[in-house]
Design an enzyme around this catalytic site. Structure first.
Site, PDB file in Angstrom:
ATOM      1  CE  LYS A  11      14.608   5.097  -5.035  1.00 28.76           C
ATOM      2  NZ  LYS A  11      14.655   5.780  -6.319  1.00 28.76           N
ATOM      3  CG  ASP A 138      18.298   5.501  -3.542  1.00 30.00           C
ATOM      4  OD1 ASP A 138      18.390   6.740  -3.454  1.00 30.00           O
ATOM      5  OD2 ASP A 138      18.081   4.900  -4.615  1.00 30.00           O
TER       6      ASP A 138
HETATM    7  P1  ATP Z   1      17.813   2.535  -7.440  1.00 36.19           P
HETATM    8  O1  ATP Z   1      16.449   3.059  -7.423  1.00 36.19           O
HETATM    9  O2  ATP Z   1      18.477   2.585  -6.064  1.00 36.19           O
HETATM   10  O3  ATP Z   1      18.672   3.050  -8.550  1.00 36.19           O
HETATM   11  P2  ATP Z   1      17.307   0.184  -8.940  1.00 36.19           P
HETATM   12  O4  ATP Z   1      15.858  -0.162  -8.881  1.00 36.19           O
HETATM   13  O5  ATP Z   1      17.746   0.909 -10.168  1.00 36.19           O
HETATM   14  O6  ATP Z   1      17.697   0.960  -7.646  1.00 36.19           O
HETATM   15  P3  ATP Z   1      18.133  -2.344  -7.872  1.00 36.19           P
HETATM   16  O7  ATP Z   1      16.955  -3.168  -8.182  1.00 36.19           O
HETATM   17  O8  ATP Z   1      18.278  -1.906  -6.460  1.00 36.19           O
HETATM   18  O9  ATP Z   1      18.204  -1.090  -8.847  1.00 36.19           O
HETATM   19  O10 ATP Z   1      19.431  -3.173  -8.281  1.00 36.19           O
HETATM   20  C1  ATP Z   1      20.375  -2.762  -9.202  1.00 36.19           C
HETATM   21  C2  ATP Z   1      21.491  -3.797  -9.220  1.00 36.19           C
HETATM   22  O11 ATP Z   1      22.029  -3.941  -7.900  1.00 36.19           O
HETATM   23  C3  ATP Z   1      21.004  -5.172  -9.614  1.00 36.19           C
HETATM   24  O12 ATP Z   1      21.157  -5.388 -10.987  1.00 36.19           O
HETATM   25  C4  ATP Z   1      21.872  -6.114  -8.796  1.00 36.19           C
HETATM   26  O13 ATP Z   1      22.949  -6.615  -9.558  1.00 36.19           O
HETATM   27  C5  ATP Z   1      22.465  -5.277  -7.661  1.00 36.19           C
HETATM   28  N1  ATP Z   1      22.017  -5.705  -6.316  1.00 36.19           N
HETATM   29  C6  ATP Z   1      22.802  -5.838  -5.244  1.00 36.19           C
HETATM   30  N2  ATP Z   1      22.088  -6.236  -4.175  1.00 36.19           N
HETATM   31  C7  ATP Z   1      20.814  -6.365  -4.560  1.00 36.19           C
HETATM   32  C8  ATP Z   1      19.609  -6.749  -3.908  1.00 36.19           C
HETATM   33  N3  ATP Z   1      19.580  -7.104  -2.609  1.00 36.19           N
HETATM   34  N4  ATP Z   1      18.476  -6.738  -4.617  1.00 36.19           N
HETATM   35  C9  ATP Z   1      18.490  -6.364  -5.919  1.00 36.19           C
HETATM   36  N5  ATP Z   1      19.602  -6.027  -6.587  1.00 36.19           N
HETATM   37  C10 ATP Z   1      20.759  -6.011  -5.920  1.00 36.19           C
END
Ligand code: ATP
Length: 285
Positions: A11, A138
């Site tokens: 997203k 999210d």
């Molecule tokens: P958001 O936009 O929701 O803040 P983000 O891009 O900042 O997401 P993600 O890539 O979703 O962050 O992941 C953040 C943390 O969540 C990772 O460092 C990881 O430890 C944990 N995590 C748990 N499940 C997953 C998954 N299926 N894929 C990626 N990370 C995951």
């Protein structure tokens, strides 16, 4: 044993406003979110007859019950009273981590959709989204996909007209942002520029890409940029090479640009690749 396949779409936040801190410590948000064609692939074996397990092709992602995809399977089975007799989840990761692109949430949402389909769609898509709120803020949007207005902690969803067709360039710099730290900072600063959600909705309704691009606004963008000036470098390249609009997504650190032609996207992508290994070209889906 049955194997289920499902795509998990990243997203982007076209708008993101923080409306205030609630009594429970969370913040009320208002955001227009959009899914894009950067995707993880999820495979689920059901009925393995073995203990639950999860495999991911990317290092650094938890492969136990901390993984949001695992949590989603657990929540679905518990709430729906299903006993799958062993589950193995395999994730092929393409969505960059800690980017503000909802990678973990997208995986969780894909698991919910896949399991619900497997059991004959007992929950409507909106009921499934509501269930997703138990996993992460999210997740409800990532269940529904497309273009939505998301409010509260992300659990109040309203579908909006599709984003006009365009090309989107995404650049994920090396640094990551601590989300709790960012919320602490946003509570301390006066937010100068907030999204005009009425204007964004009218732009979407009119299918006017230029107006959509001009109404991009993320209140976290200036806060993160003031600590990481390289975001200004990325944005200046977007500007210089003719992007119609650009900004950081979510709590960062990825930035995206909306461009109207593939050739422009390819030029921007090549310029960024000199300094950034994680650059993507995608489309709204
Ligand atoms: P958001 O936009 O929701 O803040 P983000 O891009 O900042 O997401 P993600 O890539 O979703 O962050 O992941 C953040 C943390 O969540 C990772 O460092 C990881 O430890 C944990 N995590 C748990 N499940 C997953 C998954 N299926 N894929 C990626 N990370 C995951």
């Amino acid at each position: 044993m049955t194997t289920l396949y499902e795509g998990a779409f990243a997203k982007l936040n076209l708008t993101l406003d923080v409306l205030g801190k609630r009594d429970d410590g969370y913040h009320d948000l208002k955001s227009v979110m959009q899914t894009v064609s950067i995707r993880d692939d999820i495979e689920i074996d059901i009925g393995t007859g073995k203990p639950w397990c999860l495999k991911c092709d990317k290092e650094g992602i938890p492969t136990d019950e901390r993984n949001l995809a695992w949590k989603a399977a657990k929540v679905y089975c518990d709430v729906m009273g299903k006993n799958p007799d062993g589950i193995e989840i395999r994730i092929t990761k393409r969505i960059p981590s800690e980017a503000g692109m909802g990678g973990g949430s997208a995986d969780a949402a894909a698991v919910l959709r896949a399991l619900n389909r497997h059991y004959g769609d007992p929950l409507s898509i909106m009921a499934l989204a509501e269930l997703g709120a138990q996993i992460g803020s999210d997740v409800p949007f990532c269940v529904v996909c497309g273009t939505c207005m998301c409010e509260g902690r992300g659990e109040q969803l309203r579908r909006l007209p599709d984003m006009p067709d365009c090309i989107i360039v995404v650049c994920k710099p090396e640094f990551s942002v601590s989300t709790p730290e960012l919320y602490r900072k946003i509570d301390e600063v006066a937010i100068a520029n907030r999204p005009d959600h009425q204007a964004m909705e009218s732009a979407l309704l009119a299918g006017d890409l230029e107006k959509v691009a001009h109404n991009l606004c993320n209140v976290f963008d200036p806060v993160v940029t003031s600590d990481h000036l390289e975001l200004n470098y990325i944005k200046s390249l977007f500007h210089q090479y003719g992007a119609v609009g650009y900004q950081m997504t979510g709590s960062g650190s990825a930035c995206f640009a909306i461009v109207s032609e593939f050739e422009v996207a390819a030029v921007i992508c090549n310029m960024l690749k000199a300094n950034y290994p994680n650059v993507y070209i995608c489309k709204p889906v």
